[in-house]
Scaffold this active site. Structure first.
Site, short mmCIF file in Angstrom:
data_model
loop_
_atom_site.label_atom_id
_atom_site.label_comp_id
_atom_site.label_asym_id
_atom_site.label_seq_id
_atom_site.Cartn_x
_atom_site.Cartn_y
_atom_site.Cartn_z
N TYR A 1 0.84 -1.20 0.00
CA TYR A 1 0.00 0.00 0.00
C TYR A 1 0.88 1.25 0.00
O TYR A 1 0.64 2.20 -0.77
CB TYR A 1 -0.93 0.00 1.21
CG TYR A 1 -1.79 1.25 1.29
CD1 TYR A 1 -2.86 1.42 0.43
CD2 TYR A 1 -1.48 2.26 2.20
CE1 TYR A 1 -3.63 2.58 0.47
CE2 TYR A 1 -2.24 3.41 2.24
CZ TYR A 1 -3.32 3.57 1.38
OH TYR A 1 -4.06 4.72 1.42
N GLU B 1 -11.77 5.62 4.05
CA GLU B 1 -11.27 6.61 5.02
C GLU B 1 -12.31 6.87 6.10
O GLU B 1 -11.98 7.03 7.28
CB GLU B 1 -10.88 7.91 4.32
CG GLU B 1 -9.66 7.82 3.44
CD GLU B 1 -8.37 7.54 4.19
OE1 GLU B 1 -8.35 7.67 5.43
OE2 GLU B 1 -7.37 7.19 3.53
N TRP C 1 -5.42 2.07 10.33
CA TRP C 1 -5.64 1.91 8.91
C TRP C 1 -5.42 0.46 8.46
O TRP C 1 -6.12 -0.04 7.58
CB TRP C 1 -4.72 2.84 8.13
CG TRP C 1 -4.80 2.64 6.64
CD1 TRP C 1 -3.84 2.16 5.82
CD2 TRP C 1 -5.93 2.92 5.80
NE1 TRP C 1 -4.29 2.11 4.52
CE2 TRP C 1 -5.57 2.57 4.49
CE3 TRP C 1 -7.22 3.43 6.05
CZ2 TRP C 1 -6.44 2.71 3.41
CZ3 TRP C 1 -8.09 3.56 4.96
CH2 TRP C 1 -7.70 3.21 3.67
#
Length: 210
Positions: free
Chosen positions: A36, A58, A66
């Site tokens: 990522y 998000e 995350w």
């Protein structure tokens, strides 16, 4: 991604932490996180499906690490019809019940409701001749004189542009898009590139001095 400074873009590390020389901004040691970091974060993203996905994830990340959302990303894609806003806009209470029963995603009623509401807002935006792509990129800041920081302390949680973007999106009917989430989405979509100065991704772009 909003784990640092309540909206800055790093994983869960202290605000003032500086990665060791040669280390990634975040993600070292976790292959999913490394990919990522290297292949997505800070790179330009365009297209309504891709942008709707980033904003949705998000929003679901808010209050979580995350990496938790990143691990669940395939399940989110399946649950939200590949993040096709035209399909999600038609979700009803039976779909909400299905999502709330799906342990493979983050089961939060407010975030699920917001994701559906945002798909409907996006559908209305398209009907009016607009796009999320146009709105998001219209708030790209001028960074011609910006100096890339070497620690997370040099990155903001919000910016004037993210505040303006959040205001614009809310006026268009979007939910769960405050200035912090808006800035995290700007980072995730490459509207701003917040890789630290010592990050290998940045160093790889810098021509070697003769």
């Amino acid at each position: 991604m909003t784990d640092v400074a309540q909206g800055s873009a790093a994983p869960s590390v202290p605000l003032a932490a500086s990665p060791a020389p040669g280390a990634r901004c975040f993600g070292d040691g976790n292959p999913l996180y490394e990919r990522y970091h290297d292949e997505e974060w800070g790179l330009p993203v365009h297209g309504e499906h891709a942008l709707y996905e980033r904003f949705t994830l998000e929003a679901f990340q808010s209050g979580l690490a995350w990496i938790t959302v990143l691990r669940k990303r395939p399940a989110f894609r399946e649950a939200f019809a590949g993040f096709d806003p035209e399909v999600v806009a038609e979700y009803d209470e039976s779909d909400v019940a299905r999502l709330m029963a799906d342990a493979s995603i983050v089961r939060n009623r407010a975030k699920i409701d917001a994701s559906i509401a945002n798909a409907r807002a996006l559908r209305d935006l398209h009907a009016a001749g607009g796009t999320l792509d146009e709105i998001l990129w219209s708030f790209a800041p001028d960074r011609s004189d910006w100096v890339r920081p070497s620690s997370w302390a040099g990155l903001p949680a919000t910016t004037p542009e993210s505040k303006a973007l959040a205001k614009e999106l809310k006026a268009s009917g979007f939910r769960f898009v405050g200035p912090t989430t808006a800035y995290a989405a700007m980072q995730a979509c490459g509207v701003v590139d917040d890789h630290l100065a010592t990050c290998p991704v940045v160093l790889a772009r810098t021509p070697a001095s003769s």
